[in-house]
Design an enzyme around this catalytic site. Structure first.
Site, PDB file in Angstrom:
ATOM      1  N   ASP A 470       0.874  -1.176   0.000  1.00 16.10           N
ATOM      2  CA  ASP A 470       0.000   0.000   0.000  1.00 16.10           C
ATOM      3  C   ASP A 470       0.910   1.224   0.000  1.00 16.10           C
ATOM      4  O   ASP A 470       2.098   1.122   0.334  1.00 16.10           O
ATOM      5  CB  ASP A 470      -0.892  -0.037   1.242  1.00 16.10           C
ATOM      6  CG  ASP A 470      -1.686   1.241   1.409  1.00 16.10           C
ATOM      7  OD1 ASP A 470      -2.310   1.677   0.421  1.00 16.10           O
ATOM      8  OD2 ASP A 470      -1.675   1.813   2.511  1.00 16.10           O
ATOM      9  N   ASP A 672      -1.704  -0.786   5.832  1.00 21.19           N
ATOM     10  CA  ASP A 672      -2.050  -0.265   7.159  1.00 21.19           C
ATOM     11  C   ASP A 672      -3.469   0.265   7.247  1.00 21.19           C
ATOM     12  O   ASP A 672      -3.900   0.657   8.327  1.00 21.19           O
ATOM     13  CB  ASP A 672      -1.084   0.862   7.553  1.00 21.19           C
ATOM     14  CG  ASP A 672      -1.451   2.191   6.907  1.00 21.19           C
ATOM     15  OD1 ASP A 672      -1.872   2.165   5.733  1.00 21.19           O
ATOM     16  OD2 ASP A 672      -1.332   3.224   7.577  1.00 21.19           O
ATOM     17  N   ASP A 676      -7.145  -2.016   3.166  1.00 23.29           N
ATOM     18  CA  ASP A 676      -6.166  -3.071   2.917  1.00 23.29           C
ATOM     19  C   ASP A 676      -6.583  -4.401   3.520  1.00 23.29           C
ATOM     20  O   ASP A 676      -5.949  -5.428   3.236  1.00 23.29           O
ATOM     21  CB  ASP A 676      -4.793  -2.675   3.493  1.00 23.29           C
ATOM     22  CG  ASP A 676      -4.242  -1.414   2.840  1.00 23.29           C
ATOM     23  OD1 ASP A 676      -4.425  -1.272   1.621  1.00 23.29           O
ATOM     24  OD2 ASP A 676      -3.657  -0.596   3.549  1.00 23.29           O
TER      25      ASP A 676
END
Length: 801
Positions: A470, A672, A676
């Site tokens: 990410d 995080d 996600d």
């Protein structure tokens, strides 16, 4: 809740645990399943992996016990149970009936019990060592004497002396083996100590018959020297195993048990004479840490750990948060700054107001992660447990076959061959092969700020070939930073920044914070200007009168969007930008647009080195982000990544990970955020950053406590080394057993040498696993983040070492 030692000897020792008020001391409710509780239990008396299997079987057969996972290494059990179907006393008693001693985890009695057992084990080893040396002294003449040198009465006297010195070894030093074997026999099973106990009994009885009846079938030779030597080597092995196991689990135990039992709390209403005479004074009294509540004011002395989250009211100090964040350097903390439970006060006396304690703290969440990881067994460990049980039956059958084969020729040789088989083939090394390595690896990662939620993921992490990141909050830091500063003719960038920061300090908007932070970090006198008559329009910007404190001159300024600051398209085009391409915050005065501050996301300091290391380690690294495609493309260019994808929804991320899996890739997902969660759950292995939202952490296999991405590369290298060591341990255990069984059955392996071999095999397995505690060996060193002297690039370059 403290379970008194005397209560353990009462007729119903565990009934007190059925009081719901006591449950919070060793249990927590499961939010996802009302009425279900997760309890942590210290189980004393376990010596090997087979003991953990026995405890699990005793618990899993009980109604109301939903799951039970036991770690023999940490002597810890995690039990999930339903309060509507069972009570803690029921399954505590089941553990006791299985022959083990259960205690609420982290209870003071549990800690004192472990210390008492360690001292007792040392005493048993010392007695065995002393008696072995004396027995060897009495056996020595028989080894060197020529025929006729020793008279019959002299030889008999030496045998009697050896027999008397062997009695303390059998009665005291061998007690753990006999207790464990008897416990297993009562339960209708065999354990690791069953062959050992049989070997000891057979050897002692045969040698005793030879002593009392030297003319009988067993009078040709006695084996007190071999017996005492075997016990000494076996106790030495187990003592060293205990020490090595404690060392590998040291960081886990240090984190779980580092909080003090008591704390100095400010007295309501002032100091009393009683408190002053007790030595507390200054309006503070020492109370149990369990009695603290939010709002209490406590005093923390140098060397003590903080028992709750709080804010420093007075004093300043340096704080060690290394076990919580992986941050190696001590952090300075002063008035108004937060401190977290589990960190250590290093230098000064501070007064702290408690804000959170108990299950609501980050420390409690970390401890829960450790407990889950410590009691979750990897597939390789489960395989070893399944093999160890049937293998014990093979050992007994092989020993019996050796006795039957040799009995007709020489009963004494037959018994000694059976004893050698029982001793040399004890599958301790097989059962230790995987748990020892996994525990060492988990401890090494914990010291680097990486918590292992799922030990099975270490096996999968060693096989990954694709890493998916990410962007926001993972590769980049929280908040924004100022990049380039564009100004109109005649205005210096530092002048524009100093004027804009006066307004920026009056706003909480992320763009304003970025401008203020940039001014604070730049070598300008940002406090030369002050803002008055400040007004803010949500979503547009801030306006106010900015005064030069040295000259008294004032100017009205605006800070905010391009429209709010009258920065038209012509202004933006002049320096080749558009609102869609790059984000800017602008400042204007009476003459119109003055300056534009480019807002950029801040890459983590070790992001580039980590991505480079992972590309060398795994091959493919990509980025999936919900941010704009242009922003993701800029980040990919900075990190030299050939592939990156922006404008991704949670479904897009999930679909991409699933596509990679279908293509045969082994995927590691690092993220995080809330979006996600699905991708983290779908990947083969997942890592969540320490500040991730709870749903992301719950879906992840590893949690990074600090801000260092370099821990990811370290984890990959360590996982690969762990799998190699586990395979080495399993191969050694298998080869050792299969090589020694024929030698023992043939009578070519004396009992004392069999004992040395068994002890050595276990120590080799644990010692090999201990190499993981030092971390991967590298040739080149660097520094990525604050996780240690070895950086991600160094770890990657050290793969061939």
């Amino acid at each position: 809740m403290t379970l008194l030692a005397g209560q353990l000897r009462s007729s119903s020792p565990f009934d007190i645990l059925d009081d719901p008020a006591e449950w919070s001391g060793f249990s927590k409710p499961m939010a996802s399943q009302p009425g279900q509780w997760e309890s942590s239990v210290q189980v004393d008396g376990m010596v090997c992996a087979a003991c953990a299997v026995n405890v699990e079987q005793a618990l899993q057969t009980l109604p109301g016990v939903l799951s039970a996972e036991v770690s023999a290494g940490l002597r810890h059990a995690r039990v999930v149970w339903s309060a509507t179907q069972t009570m803690p006393s029921t399954w505590f008693k089941a553990i006791a009936r299985a022959g083990y001693t259960p205690l609420p985890a982290n209870d003071r009695v549990a800690r004192s019990q472990r210390q008492r057992e360690s001292r007792l084990a040392l005493w048993r080893w010392l007695v065995a060592a002393l008696c072995m040396m004396q027995v060897m002294m009495y056996a020595y003449p028989a080894y060197i004497a020529e025929p006729g040198d020793l008279q019959a009465d002299q030889a008999l006297m030496l045998r009697w002396a050896a027999w008397m010195l062997t009695l303390p070894v059998i009665a005291f030093s061998c007690t753990p083996f006999f207790k464990a074997a008897w416990r297993d026999a009562r339960q209708g099973r065999i354990g690791m100590d069953t062959p050992v106990a049989l070997a000891l009994i057979i050897t002692f009885v045969a040698s005793t018959l030879g002593t009392f009846a030297p003319e009988g079938a067993f009078g040709a030779e006695v084996y007190f020297d071999s017996l005492t030597m075997f016990v000494f080597f076996l106790l030495s092995s187990r003592w060293l195993e205990r020490r090595l196991r404690d060392q590998t689990a040291g960081s886990l135990e240090a984190l779980m048990n580092r909080l003090p039992d008591s704390v100095l709390r400010r007295i309501q209403g002032g100091t009393t004479a009683a408190h002053a005479s007790a030595g507390t004074g200054d309006g503070f009294e020492r109370v149990s840490a369990r009695h603290l509540q939010a709002g209490d004011v406590i005093r923390v002395l140098p060397g003590e750990a903080f028992v709750a989250d709080g804010i420093i009211l007075a004093g300043e100090t340096h704080v060690d948060e290394s076990l919580l964040t992986g941050e190696a350097d001590a952090l300075h903390k002063g008035q108004g700054q937060p401190v977290v439970v589990g960190s250590h006060n290093l230098s000064g006396v501070v007064t702290v107001q408690v804000t959170h304690k108990g299950a609501g703290t980050r420390f409690a969440q970390i401890v829960d992660l450790i407990r889950v990881a410590a009691t979750t067994k990897p597939q390789l460990a489960l395989l070893a447990d399944r093999v160890a049980g049937p293998f014990l039956w093979v050992v007994l059958l092989a020993a019996a076959a050796a006795v039957v084969f040799w009995w007709g020729e020489d009963p004494q040789r037959a018994l000694m061959a059976g004893v050698a088989v029982l001793i040399v083939t004890c599958p301790c090394a097989l059962s230790l092969a995987t748990p020892a390595a996994m525990m060492a690896a988990s401890g090494a990662l914990a010291r680097r700020g990486v918590l292992v939620r799922n030990p099975q993921a270490l096996e999968a992490l060693a096989q990954i070939d694709t890493v998916v990141f990410d962007k926001t909050g993972t590769l980049t830091q929280e908040g924004l930073a100022v990049g380039q500063i564009r100004t109109r003719a005649g205005v210096h960038p530092h002048q524009a920044l100093a004027l804009a920061s006066a307004l920026a300090r009056q706003s909480l908007h992320p763009a304003a914070k970025a401008v203020a932070a940039c001014a604070a970090q730049t070598k300008i006198d940002a406090w030369q200007f002050a803002a008055n008559d400040v007004g803010e329009i949500a979503g547009q910007g801030v306006t106010g009168r900015v005064t030069d404190l040295q000259t008294g001159e004032a100017v009205y300024l605006r800070l905010g969007s391009a429209h709010y600051c009258q920065a038209g398209a012509a202004v933006l085009t002049a320096f080749g930008a558009s609102p869609e391409a790059v984000r800017y915050v602008h400042v204007s005065d009476a003459l119109g647009w003055m300056a534009a501050f480019e807002l950029v996301e801040r890459l983590r300091p070790d992001a580039a080195a980590t991505v480079s290391a992972l590309r060398r380690l795994c091959g493919q690294v990509t980025v999936l982000s919900g941010d704009s495609a242009r922003a993701v493309a800029r980040l990919a260019h900075q990190l030299d990544l050939p592939t990156a994808q922006g404008d991704c929804s949670p479904d897009d991320k999930l679909a991409h990970v699933q596509k990679l899996r279908r293509s045969g890739h082994r995927v590691l997902m690092v993220g995080d955020g809330l979006n996600d969660g699905p991708a983290l759950a779908a990947a083969h292995v997942s890592i969540a950053m320490g500040k991730a939202v709870p749903i992301a952490q719950s879906a992840a296999d590893f949690v990074i406590q600090g801000d260092s991405l370099g821990s990811i590369a370290q984890a990959v290298v360590l996982a690969r080394k762990t799998v190699r060591i586990v395979r080495q341990n399993l191969l050694w255990a298998a080869l050792y057993n299969f090589a020694c069984i024929p030698l023992a059955m043939a009578g070519w392996l004396p009992a004392w040498l069999a004992g040395v071999g068994m002890a050595t095999s276990s120590l080799l397995v644990v010692g090999n696993a201990m190499r993981l505690a030092r971390g991967p060996s590298v040739r080149n060193s660097g520094r990525v983040g604050n996780v240690g002297p070895l950086g991600a690039a160094g770890f990657a370059n050290g793969l061939k070492a």
